[in-house]
Design an enzyme around this catalytic site. Structure first.
Site, short mmCIF file in Angstrom:
data_model
loop_
_atom_site.label_atom_id
_atom_site.label_comp_id
_atom_site.label_asym_id
_atom_site.label_seq_id
_atom_site.Cartn_x
_atom_site.Cartn_y
_atom_site.Cartn_z
N GLN A 132 0.70 -1.22 -0.08
CA GLN A 132 -0.06 -0.07 -0.08
C GLN A 132 0.88 1.32 -0.18
OE1 GLN A 132 -3.42 -1.55 2.96
NE2 GLN A 132 -1.26 -1.53 3.73
N GLY A 162 -4.93 -11.39 6.49
CA GLY A 162 -5.91 -11.73 7.26
C GLY A 162 -6.75 -13.08 6.82
N ASP A 191 -10.76 -4.57 11.29
CA ASP A 191 -10.64 -3.06 11.21
C ASP A 191 -10.10 -3.00 9.92
OD1 ASP A 191 -8.50 -0.78 12.75
OD2 ASP A 191 -10.35 -0.48 11.41
N SER A 192 -10.45 -3.12 8.65
CA SER A 192 -9.76 -3.38 7.38
C SER A 192 -9.89 -1.89 6.75
CB SER A 192 -10.42 -4.51 6.62
OG SER A 192 -11.70 -3.71 6.39
N THR A 193 -9.00 -1.92 5.65
CA THR A 193 -9.10 -0.80 4.82
C THR A 193 -10.41 -1.09 3.96
OG1 THR A 193 -7.81 -1.94 3.27
CG2 THR A 193 -6.52 -0.33 4.40
N PRO A 226 -5.38 -4.78 -1.18
CA PRO A 226 -5.47 -6.07 0.02
C PRO A 226 -6.66 -6.16 0.67
CG PRO A 226 -3.80 -4.31 0.31
CD PRO A 226 -4.52 -3.59 -0.70
N ASP A 238 -2.86 0.35 13.21
CA ASP A 238 -2.42 1.65 13.95
C ASP A 238 -2.30 1.40 15.51
OD1 ASP A 238 -5.54 2.13 12.65
OD2 ASP A 238 -5.17 2.15 14.84
#
Ligand code: SAM
Length: 288
Positions: A36, A144, A161-163, A168, A91
């Site tokens: 990313q 994941g 808690d993904s993008t 990805p 994060d």
């Protein structure tokens, strides 16, 4: 000369000319990992901002709203959660909130990109707030999707808690992934997922709930107000085979929250209950 960051919002209407703009006061980090584009910059209103592939992920000044609602709603609804799995969450904000619960004995955070973890530790330390050194927590760098297929661990709560469903992160919105998540959940477990901003991404939450509904006995979304997730309330996907978890009495939530013994800035038991009350248009979209 003022420089601006225009968020390339992933939205059904993006081509209708909408973008969210942040003034860049200082760039702290900018690089491309094998997965990313990662950027951290400073903004007067939101503090330090993490962006991945052109999309705002989290900011120092409003992250608490999202992280508290993604974590305390499932854990306090469950009432006896000991093992928590986080997919994404690089994060550290989700793990920080999960380990506030003294009953959580083990928290695995599986993120595909160690650049996000390392950069967040260095430039956004308030998000993880030292949690990466907590012996109850463990960071695993992996996809994941692969992890949930291979793990033999059983988790009481799974937090995705993904993008967004791009790059990805796309695999984390599939039926296959949700099925594999269910296989690594203990009986009566709860899974919550980042499910976009309904007004901007109106197809995302009904699609996610429909997919979850094929796998779990109970699925829906609940809501949180997170200013930097532009275009209104944010939807958080909810699924469990135990429908009772969605309807825990306010008094019980109050008792469990008091017993957990920490102070929150967004979460309250009353907001927990209210978060499942959806606007009529969202109820209609879920009925389709
Ligand atoms: N709170 C943010 C939101 O709602 O959009 C997400 C924050 S967190 C930074 C998103 C994390 O998902 C990133 O660290 C990214 O590396 C991770 N991620 C993306 N695809 C992944 C995958 N297939 N497996 C594990 N982690 C993934």
């Amino acid at each position: 000369m003022t420089t601006w960051y225009d968020e390339v919002l992933y939205t059904k209407w993006y081509d209708k000319g909408y973008a969210q703009r942040f003034q860049i006061d200082r760039v702290l980090f900018e690089d491309k990992s094998e997965h990313q584009d990662v950027l951290v910059f400073e903004n007067a209103m939101y503090g330090r901002v993490l962006a991945i592939d052109g999309i705002i992920q989290t900011t120092e000044h409003d992250e608490f709203a999202y992280h508290e609602m993604m974590v305390h709603v499932p854990i306090l609804a469950h009432g006896n959660a000991s093992k928590v799995l986080i997919i994404g969450g690089g994060d550290g904000g989700i793990m920080r909130e999960a380990l506030r619960h003294p009953n959580v004995s083990l928290c695995h955070m599986v993120d595909i990109d160690d650049m996000v973890v390392e950069i967040s530790k260095k430039y956004l330390p308030s998000l993880s707030d030292g949690v990466f050194d907590n012996p109850r927590g463990k960071v695993i760098i992996d996809d994941g999707c692969k992890f949930v297929k291979e793990t033999t661990e059983k988790y009481d709560v799974v937090i995705v808690d993904s993008t967004d469903p791009l790059g990805p992160g796309a695999v984390l919105f599939t039926e296959e992934f949700y099925n594999d998540c269910r296989s690594c959940m203990s009986p009566g477990g709860i899974m919550v997922t980042q499910s976009g901003v309904p007004f901007a991404q109106p197809d995302e939450f009904p699609t996610t709930v429909a997919r979850l509904g094929k796998i779990f006995k109970d699925s829906t979304v609940y809501l949180a107000s997170v200013p930097t997730y532009a275009c209104g309330l944010m939807a958080l996907g909810w699924s469990s085979d135990d429908a009772k978890h969605r309807d825990v009495a306010l008094a019980t939530l109050e008792e469990r929250f008091k017993k957990a013994g920490f102070k929150s800035r967004y979460y309250t038991p009353a907001i927990h209950k209210a978060a499942f009350a959806l606007p009529a248009w969202m109820n209609d979209a879920l009925k389709k």
